[in-house]
Design a protein around this motif. Structure first.
Motif, short mmCIF file in Angstrom:
data_model
loop_
_atom_site.label_atom_id
_atom_site.label_comp_id
_atom_site.label_asym_id
_atom_site.label_seq_id
_atom_site.Cartn_x
_atom_site.Cartn_y
_atom_site.Cartn_z
N TYR A 135 16.33 136.53 14.50
CA TYR A 135 17.04 137.61 14.83
C TYR A 135 16.37 138.76 15.35
CZ TYR A 135 19.18 142.28 14.49
OH TYR A 135 19.81 143.56 14.50
N ARG A 136 15.01 139.01 14.94
CA ARG A 136 14.12 140.03 15.64
C ARG A 136 13.70 139.62 16.85
NH1 ARG A 136 8.96 141.73 12.45
NH2 ARG A 136 8.32 139.81 12.90
N SER A 182 15.28 133.12 4.56
CA SER A 182 14.34 134.25 4.91
C SER A 182 13.68 134.12 6.52
CB SER A 182 12.97 134.15 3.97
OG SER A 182 12.63 132.92 4.01
N GLU A 219 15.46 133.46 9.02
CA GLU A 219 16.38 134.04 10.05
C GLU A 219 16.08 135.28 10.43
OE1 GLU A 219 18.98 132.05 11.33
OE2 GLU A 219 17.75 130.60 10.15
N PHE A 220 15.79 136.07 9.65
CA PHE A 220 15.17 137.54 9.96
C PHE A 220 14.32 137.57 11.18
CE2 PHE A 220 12.40 141.21 9.91
CZ PHE A 220 13.09 142.23 10.25
N HIS A 221 13.27 136.48 11.30
CA HIS A 221 12.43 136.47 12.62
C HIS A 221 12.88 136.15 13.75
CE1 HIS A 221 9.18 137.32 9.40
NE2 HIS A 221 9.66 136.39 8.81
N ARG A 270 16.69 140.13 19.40
CA ARG A 270 16.62 141.25 19.65
C ARG A 270 15.70 141.85 20.60
NH1 ARG A 270 16.13 145.97 14.91
NH2 ARG A 270 13.79 145.27 15.25
N GLN A 302 23.57 132.92 16.25
CA GLN A 302 23.51 133.22 14.81
C GLN A 302 25.02 133.46 14.37
OE1 GLN A 302 20.91 136.31 13.96
NE2 GLN A 302 19.22 135.20 13.55
#
Length: 188
Positions: free
Chosen positions: A89-90, A83, A85-87, A93, A75
């Motif tokens: 990222y999660r 929208s 991209e959050f998933h 992580r 990233q």
């Protein structure tokens, strides 16, 4: 036909070796005990054949599900991420936390193993020290006992030599002791 007659007829058939007696054992649902006995009997028929005994499941094998060390979606620092991209990222992580957790677990297990081995070695050394101490005590006691036996033998040999030189036997010496005791009692 009455029920008593039917009962008598069926018992006569069984006693006479009728069809119901020759059919063999009745088929029914086996209890767990009977099932286990049947399985063991089957195994014991071929005693030379190796038997597969499955391993008991132990701890979960975390090494088979280790997270991957490479990252497919790198990233950037650009603003205006979508929208979805959050998933991504999660998930990244979560993988990173799982990797760190596995590393911590591995180091913790290794540290506990080292501590355990150190405790075992310390106990073994303490036991060996105590055993050596007791061994040396036993050796000293044996040495003293053998020295005492030798000194008593020498004393006995010297006494017997002295008695022979004085012309006294052991019997005479014993009689002399008893007469001395008798005299001491009279004096008191």
């Amino acid at each position: 036909m009455s029920t008593a007659a039917k009962h008598n007829r069926s018992s006569d058939d069984e006693g006479a070796g009728g069809a119901s007696a020759s059919a063999g054992p009745k088929k029914h649902h086996l209890t767990p005990l009977e099932l286990q006995k049947k399985q063991l009997d089957k195994l014991l028929e071929k005693i030379d054949k190796p038997v597969y005994i499955p391993e008991r499941p132990g701890q979960k094998n975390t090494s088979s599900r280790e997270p991957k060390n490479y990252v497919k979606n790198v990233q950037g620092s650009s603003a205006g991420a979508g929208s979805g991209e959050f998933h991504v990222y999660r998930a990244g992580r979560r993988r990173e936390y799982a990797r760190l957790k596995n590393m911590e677990l591995g180091s913790k297990e290794e540290r506990e193993q080292r501590e355990y081995e150190a405790r075992i070695e310390a106990k073994r050394a303490a036991d060996e020290e105590k055993t050596e101490k007791n061994r040396s005590k036993r050796q000293r006691r044996k040495q003293r006992a053998s020295n005492n036996k030798l000194s008593k033998r020498k004393e006995d040999d010297n006494r017997s030599d002295d008695d022979e030189e004085n012309g006294r036997d052991d019997d005479e010496e014993e009689e002399g002791r008893s007469s001395n005791r008798a005299q001491e009692k009279d004096e008191q």
